[in-house]
Motif scaffolding. Structure first.
Motif, PDB file in Angstrom:
ATOM      1  N   ARG A   8      19.833  -3.997  11.739  1.00 42.37           N
ATOM      2  CA  ARG A   8      21.589  -3.327  11.414  1.00 42.37           C
ATOM      3  C   ARG A   8      21.649  -2.000  12.955  1.00 42.37           C
ATOM      4  O   ARG A   8      22.273  -1.523  12.798  1.00 42.37           O
ATOM      5  CB  ARG A   8      21.718  -2.972   9.864  1.00 42.37           C
ATOM      6  CG  ARG A   8      22.166  -4.048   9.391  1.00 42.37           C
ATOM      7  CD  ARG A   8      22.498  -3.139   7.724  1.00 42.37           C
ATOM      8  NE  ARG A   8      21.594  -2.509   7.141  1.00 42.37           N
ATOM      9  CZ  ARG A   8      20.343  -3.505   6.463  1.00 42.37           C
ATOM     10  NH1 ARG A   8      20.790  -5.063   6.258  1.00 42.37           N
ATOM     11  NH2 ARG A   8      19.758  -2.552   5.664  1.00 42.37           N
ATOM     12  N   ARG A   9      19.845  -1.535  12.346  1.00 39.63           N
ATOM     13  CA  ARG A   9      19.854  -0.096  13.702  1.00 39.63           C
ATOM     14  C   ARG A   9      20.163  -0.185  15.117  1.00 39.63           C
ATOM     15  O   ARG A   9      20.291   0.422  15.292  1.00 39.63           O
ATOM     16  CB  ARG A   9      19.034   0.346  12.609  1.00 39.63           C
ATOM     17  CG  ARG A   9      19.235   1.178  11.613  1.00 39.63           C
ATOM     18  CD  ARG A   9      18.086   2.670  10.980  1.00 39.63           C
ATOM     19  NE  ARG A   9      17.831   3.280  10.203  1.00 39.63           N
ATOM     20  CZ  ARG A   9      17.216   3.777   9.330  1.00 39.63           C
ATOM     21  NH1 ARG A   9      16.917   4.497  10.487  1.00 39.63           N
ATOM     22  NH2 ARG A   9      17.330   4.532   8.773  1.00 39.63           N
ATOM     23  N   SER A  10      19.754  -1.058  15.100  1.00 39.84           N
ATOM     24  CA  SER A  10      19.188  -1.548  16.712  1.00 39.84           C
ATOM     25  C   SER A  10      20.345  -2.593  17.314  1.00 39.84           C
ATOM     26  O   SER A  10      21.016  -2.609  18.792  1.00 39.84           O
ATOM     27  CB  SER A  10      18.247  -2.112  16.886  1.00 39.84           C
ATOM     28  OG  SER A  10      17.964  -3.522  16.477  1.00 39.84           O
ATOM     29  N   GLY A  11      21.285  -3.362  16.025  1.00 35.66           N
ATOM     30  CA  GLY A  11      21.912  -4.283  17.126  1.00 35.66           C
ATOM     31  C   GLY A  11      21.644  -5.254  17.596  1.00 35.66           C
ATOM     32  O   GLY A  11      22.124  -6.220  18.130  1.00 35.66           O
ATOM     33  N   ILE A  47      11.638  -2.041  20.435  1.00 31.55           N
ATOM     34  CA  ILE A  47      13.141  -2.570  20.415  1.00 31.55           C
ATOM     35  C   ILE A  47      13.382  -1.919  21.356  1.00 31.55           C
ATOM     36  O   ILE A  47      14.264  -2.292  22.194  1.00 31.55           O
ATOM     37  CB  ILE A  47      13.757  -3.032  19.059  1.00 31.55           C
ATOM     38  CG1 ILE A  47      12.183  -3.725  18.214  1.00 31.55           C
ATOM     39  CG2 ILE A  47      14.706  -3.284  19.216  1.00 31.55           C
ATOM     40  CD1 ILE A  47      12.633  -3.167  17.278  1.00 31.55           C
ATOM     41  N   PHE A  48      14.317  -0.668  21.896  1.00 33.67           N
ATOM     42  CA  PHE A  48      15.488  -0.148  22.340  1.00 33.67           C
ATOM     43  C   PHE A  48      14.907  -0.363  23.913  1.00 33.67           C
ATOM     44  O   PHE A  48      15.886  -0.620  25.180  1.00 33.67           O
ATOM     45  CB  PHE A  48      15.625   1.463  22.245  1.00 33.67           C
ATOM     46  CG  PHE A  48      16.329   0.906  20.260  1.00 33.67           C
ATOM     47  CD1 PHE A  48      18.280   0.712  20.793  1.00 33.67           C
ATOM     48  CD2 PHE A  48      15.977   1.846  19.161  1.00 33.67           C
ATOM     49  CE1 PHE A  48      18.825   0.704  19.680  1.00 33.67           C
ATOM     50  CE2 PHE A  48      16.732   1.950  18.862  1.00 33.67           C
ATOM     51  CZ  PHE A  48      17.944   1.458  18.327  1.00 33.67           C
ATOM     52  N   SER A  52      17.418  -2.235  27.010  1.00 36.79           N
ATOM     53  CA  SER A  52      17.708  -1.507  28.229  1.00 36.79           C
ATOM     54  C   SER A  52      17.296  -1.946  29.473  1.00 36.79           C
ATOM     55  O   SER A  52      17.956  -2.243  30.196  1.00 36.79           O
ATOM     56  CB  SER A  52      16.471  -0.239  27.697  1.00 36.79           C
ATOM     57  OG  SER A  52      17.223   0.738  26.981  1.00 36.79           O
ATOM     58  N   LEU A  53      15.995  -2.585  29.385  1.00 36.89           N
ATOM     59  CA  LEU A  53      15.578  -3.699  30.979  1.00 36.89           C
ATOM     60  C   LEU A  53      16.577  -5.078  30.805  1.00 36.89           C
ATOM     61  O   LEU A  53      16.896  -5.200  31.504  1.00 36.89           O
ATOM     62  CB  LEU A  53      13.710  -4.206  29.856  1.00 36.89           C
ATOM     63  CG  LEU A  53      13.303  -2.555  30.613  1.00 36.89           C
ATOM     64  CD1 LEU A  53      11.193  -2.987  30.413  1.00 36.89           C
ATOM     65  CD2 LEU A  53      13.504  -1.980  32.186  1.00 36.89           C
ATOM     66  N   ARG A  54      17.111  -5.358  29.367  1.00 35.89           N
ATOM     67  CA  ARG A  54      17.475  -6.415  29.320  1.00 35.89           C
ATOM     68  C   ARG A  54      18.844  -6.671  29.634  1.00 35.89           C
ATOM     69  O   ARG A  54      19.560  -7.224  30.049  1.00 35.89           O
ATOM     70  CB  ARG A  54      17.076  -7.294  28.345  1.00 35.89           C
ATOM     71  CG  ARG A  54      16.439  -8.163  27.705  1.00 35.89           C
ATOM     72  CD  ARG A  54      17.022  -8.376  26.125  1.00 35.89           C
ATOM     73  NE  ARG A  54      17.695  -9.671  25.720  1.00 35.89           N
ATOM     74  CZ  ARG A  54      18.406 -10.147  25.025  1.00 35.89           C
ATOM     75  NH1 ARG A  54      18.188  -9.749  23.956  1.00 35.89           N
ATOM     76  NH2 ARG A  54      19.252 -11.174  25.422  1.00 35.89           N
ATOM     77  N   SER A  55      19.544  -5.182  29.477  1.00 36.16           N
ATOM     78  CA  SER A  55      20.761  -5.059  30.534  1.00 36.16           C
ATOM     79  C   SER A  55      20.824  -5.162  31.627  1.00 36.16           C
ATOM     80  O   SER A  55      21.835  -5.292  31.972  1.00 36.16           O
ATOM     81  CB  SER A  55      20.908  -3.329  29.418  1.00 36.16           C
ATOM     82  OG  SER A  55      20.462  -2.582  30.027  1.00 36.16           O
ATOM     83  N   LEU A  56      19.327  -4.726  32.170  1.00 37.24           N
ATOM     84  CA  LEU A  56      19.768  -4.615  33.541  1.00 37.24           C
ATOM     85  C   LEU A  56      19.634  -5.856  34.629  1.00 37.24           C
ATOM     86  O   LEU A  56      19.694  -6.031  35.770  1.00 37.24           O
ATOM     87  CB  LEU A  56      18.037  -4.125  34.250  1.00 37.24           C
ATOM     88  CG  LEU A  56      18.725  -2.009  34.286  1.00 37.24           C
ATOM     89  CD1 LEU A  56      17.149  -1.624  34.464  1.00 37.24           C
ATOM     90  CD2 LEU A  56      19.920  -1.693  34.698  1.00 37.24           C
TER      91      LEU A  56
END
Length: 346
Positions: A8-11, A47-48, A52-56
């Motif tokens: 829930r917190r991380s999505g 996890i964040f 973040s790296l996945r978004s790149l």
């Protein structure tokens, strides 16, 4: 913190968190008495980091290496990601252009779509002969979209195919103007040259004239020259400085002089052209060739002022210029009404 709360917190879904655990990317540091995964604040931060790296665009394998290897440097990987992304964007732009071309052909059924795709394949052929055939003999029933022709014009290097494309584009519905105008903003001079040639052959409209006028400021001399000649033929006086420069530089100077002659049919423009040529003749030059070309351009202009300048040039300090001017004065004086003109100019 249990997996549901972390999700829930991380999505990040519980399923993906379990996948991260299985891969060793993010393993919860604890377990409850019942054996459930329990994440620490540090686990959540990791996890964040992963997200973040996945978004790149990094793969999970690349992310694992980046987070686990202290010696791993991002510069090479980021450079690869930039190139992969540029390639992907280019492929998507090509796909978008194809889809728009199909949409512009207003297909009524899948057979129409397949015919347009057949045309596209012909235009993409490695064989110049096949590309030319695709332009001149499109599949039966296909209305060739102007945008598709314009896109092909911008990349076509074979002169025969390029000529066929420009011919077909000039006889289309005029929808390729926007594509060609965008091509004028390309960093590649070859693309801009092909765009301005095609624009010059399109019917005269405010949009094509505006695009050609903008090309007068292009950094490439051939682009400027092609635009100037096209505009001059349309009677656009803004082309005069560029046409005069072409005469001075010897860049397609005969066509430039002919275009100036056409523009000089307007008396007001004739005075402007004569003044521009005289100013260039007065400029100090180490070489006779530019002044000879300017002298030749003056012969094509009507009016008393141009003839007076020629008579003065017949006594120019530069012998080569004087000889050329004298020859032209002799031709003018020997023609119909030549004696009368000589008296008027004296």
């Amino acid at each position: 913190m249990l997996i549901g709360e972390v999700a829930r917190r991380s999505g990040v879904s519980p399923r993906m968190l379990r996948h991260y655990d299985a891969l060793g990317l993010v393993r919860p540091t604890g377990r409850t008495v019942g054996g459930y995964r329990e994440y620490s604040p540090e686990d959540v931060r990791r996890i964040f980091h992963v997200e973040s790296l996945r978004s790149l665009g990094l793969s999970l394998k690349q992310i694992g290496r980046a987070l686990q290897d202290p010696a791993f440097t991002p510069s090479a990987l980021v450079g690869d990601l930039i190139r992969w992304t540029e390639d992907r964007l280019e492929r998507e732009r090509e796909l978008l252009a194809r889809l728009r071309a199909i949409d512009a052909s207003t297909p009524t059924g899948w057979q129409d779509v397949l015919r347009v795709v057949e045309l596209m394949q012909g235009l993409d052929s490695h064989s110049a002969a096949r590309r030319q055939q695709a332009v001149l003999s499109p599949p039966e029933g296909v209305r060739v979209p102007a945008g598709l022709l314009a896109e092909a014009v911008l990349t076509e290097t074979d002169p025969n195919v390029a000529g066929a494309l420009r011919w077909a584009l000039a006889r289309s519905d005029g929808g390729g103007t926007a594509v060609l105008t965008a091509g004028m903003r390309s960093r590649d001079a070859g693309t801009r040259r092909r765009a301005v040639l095609a624009l010059a052959e399109l019917p005269e409209t405010p949009a094509t004239t505006a695009a050609l006028t903008g090309a007068l400021a292009d950094g490439d001399t051939r682009v400027r020259g092609q635009a100037a000649v096209a505009l001059g033929r349309r009677g656009v006086t803004a082309a005069v400085p560029a046409l005069v420069a072409m005469v001075v530089e010897g860049d397609n100077d005969v066509e430039a002089a002919d275009t100036l002659s056409t523009l000089s049919e307007d008396p007001a423009c004739a005075a402007r052209i004569t003044s521009a040529l005289v100013d260039e003749l007065a400029a100090p030059r180490a070489d006779s060739a530019p002044r000879i070309r300017l002298t030749q351009a003056l012969v094509e202009l009507p009016g008393r002022t141009a003839r007076q300048v020629l008579r003065r040039l017949a006594h120019d300090d530069d012998r080569a210029v004087a000889l050329v001017a004298s020859a032209f004065v002799g031709v003018l004086d020997s023609g119909p009404g030549g004696a009368d003109r000589a008296v008027e100019d004296a």
